[in-house]
Design a protein around this motif. Structure first.
Motif, PDB file in Angstrom:
ATOM      1  N   ARG A 117       0.819  -1.218   0.000  1.00 59.41           N
ATOM      2  CA  ARG A 117       0.000   0.000   0.000  1.00 59.41           C
ATOM      3  C   ARG A 117       0.851   1.265   0.000  1.00 59.41           C
ATOM      4  NH1 ARG A 117      -3.180  -2.952   4.044  1.00 59.41           N
ATOM      5  NH2 ARG A 117      -4.991  -3.873   3.009  1.00 59.41           N
ATOM      6  N   HIS A 170      -8.900  -5.459  -3.232  1.00 59.14           N
ATOM      7  CA  HIS A 170      -7.877  -4.402  -3.193  1.00 59.14           C
ATOM      8  C   HIS A 170      -7.693  -3.822  -4.595  1.00 59.14           C
ATOM      9  CE1 HIS A 170      -6.803  -5.713   0.875  1.00 59.14           C
ATOM     10  NE2 HIS A 170      -6.872  -6.942   0.407  1.00 59.14           N
ATOM     11  N   ASP A 172      -6.739  -1.107  -5.606  1.00 57.19           N
ATOM     12  CA  ASP A 172      -5.579  -0.237  -5.769  1.00 57.19           C
ATOM     13  C   ASP A 172      -4.288  -1.016  -5.994  1.00 57.19           C
ATOM     14  OD1 ASP A 172      -5.980  -1.227  -3.174  1.00 57.19           O
ATOM     15  OD2 ASP A 172      -4.712   0.322  -2.278  1.00 57.19           O
TER      16      ASP A 172
END
Length: 228
Positions: A117, A170, A172
């Protein structure tokens, strides 16, 4: 600098993937269970060794913590470690196969998510197999139809499904599963088949170097997306 971790990378496709990504300028962490073999392989190509056994929660967490302390982030994760688990089909064999080929993906990915992340272009490549594709194993014209690899095939089917579920959870982070091609490695020695690990590694590198906005949640081989 692109920070990359490859599991099961002291030999075979993982090792060749490490070499090719190093040539592209990546900082590569070579994950391996055996310290002596892992350190030797890393030293040979200029990678950084990290002891990592995908079936051991403590070692997985320790490995990712070490990368986090040294780099502050992880840009690319290649979940490459896997076993064939051929032979008798029984409970212990099934547990070993799934623990490495499927649960191992979960262990490493979950430990890596906080570092991924922090990346501007986070990418995960899960080495799966068309031997785990319902489409391939039910087609008599496909070589997968004839492979006596029930546990391997089932555990790789799980790895592919984990890929799409992680991609959905997720958005991203890019998650893609790869059939790298039949490759001559220790895993396939009993069958006496396969091309060079160098050639198969090129398919891994392609997915490991996708630009931001690239595909996610796919199952691919070197020619593009495959049916499941």
């Amino acid at each position: 600098m692109t920070i990359t971790l490859i599991t099961g990378a002291n030999k075979g496709i993982g090792f060749e993937t490490a070499k090719q990504l190093l040539a592209l300028g990546h900082v590569v962490y070579l994950g391996a269970r055996d310290t002596e073999r892992g350190e030797k392989a890393a030293a040979e190509i200029g990678a950084r060794f990290v002891r990592l056994d995908v079936t051991d929660d403590a070692l997985v967490k320790s490995a990712l913590a070490a990368i986090g302390a040294a780099e502050g982030r992880l840009d690319v994760l290649v979940n490459n470690a896997g076993i064939l688990a051929s032979g008798d089909i029984d409970g212990p064999s099934a547990l070993r196969s799934f623990d490495t080929n499927a649960v191992g993906v979960v262990r490493v990915t979950e430990a890596a998510l906080p570092l991924l992340r922090r990346s501007a272009n986070p990418t995960v490549v899960n080495i799966s197999s068309s031997a785990g594709s319902f489409w391939a194993v039910t087609d008599p014209g496909r070589p997968e139809f004839h492979l006596p690899t029930a546990l391997y095939s089932a555990s790789k089917a799980a790895a592919t499904m984990l890929t799409v579920q992680y991609a959905k959870a997720h958005p991203d982070i890019k998650f893609n599963a790869l059939e790298p091609g039949t490759t001559a490695t220790d895993m396939t020695a009993a069958f006496g088949i396969g091309r060079s690990p160098e050639e198969s590694a090129r398919a891994v590198v392609r997915l490991a170097t996708l630009a931001a906005g690239g595909p996610t949640g796919t199952f691919q081989d070197e020619n593009g997306e495959m049916p499941w």
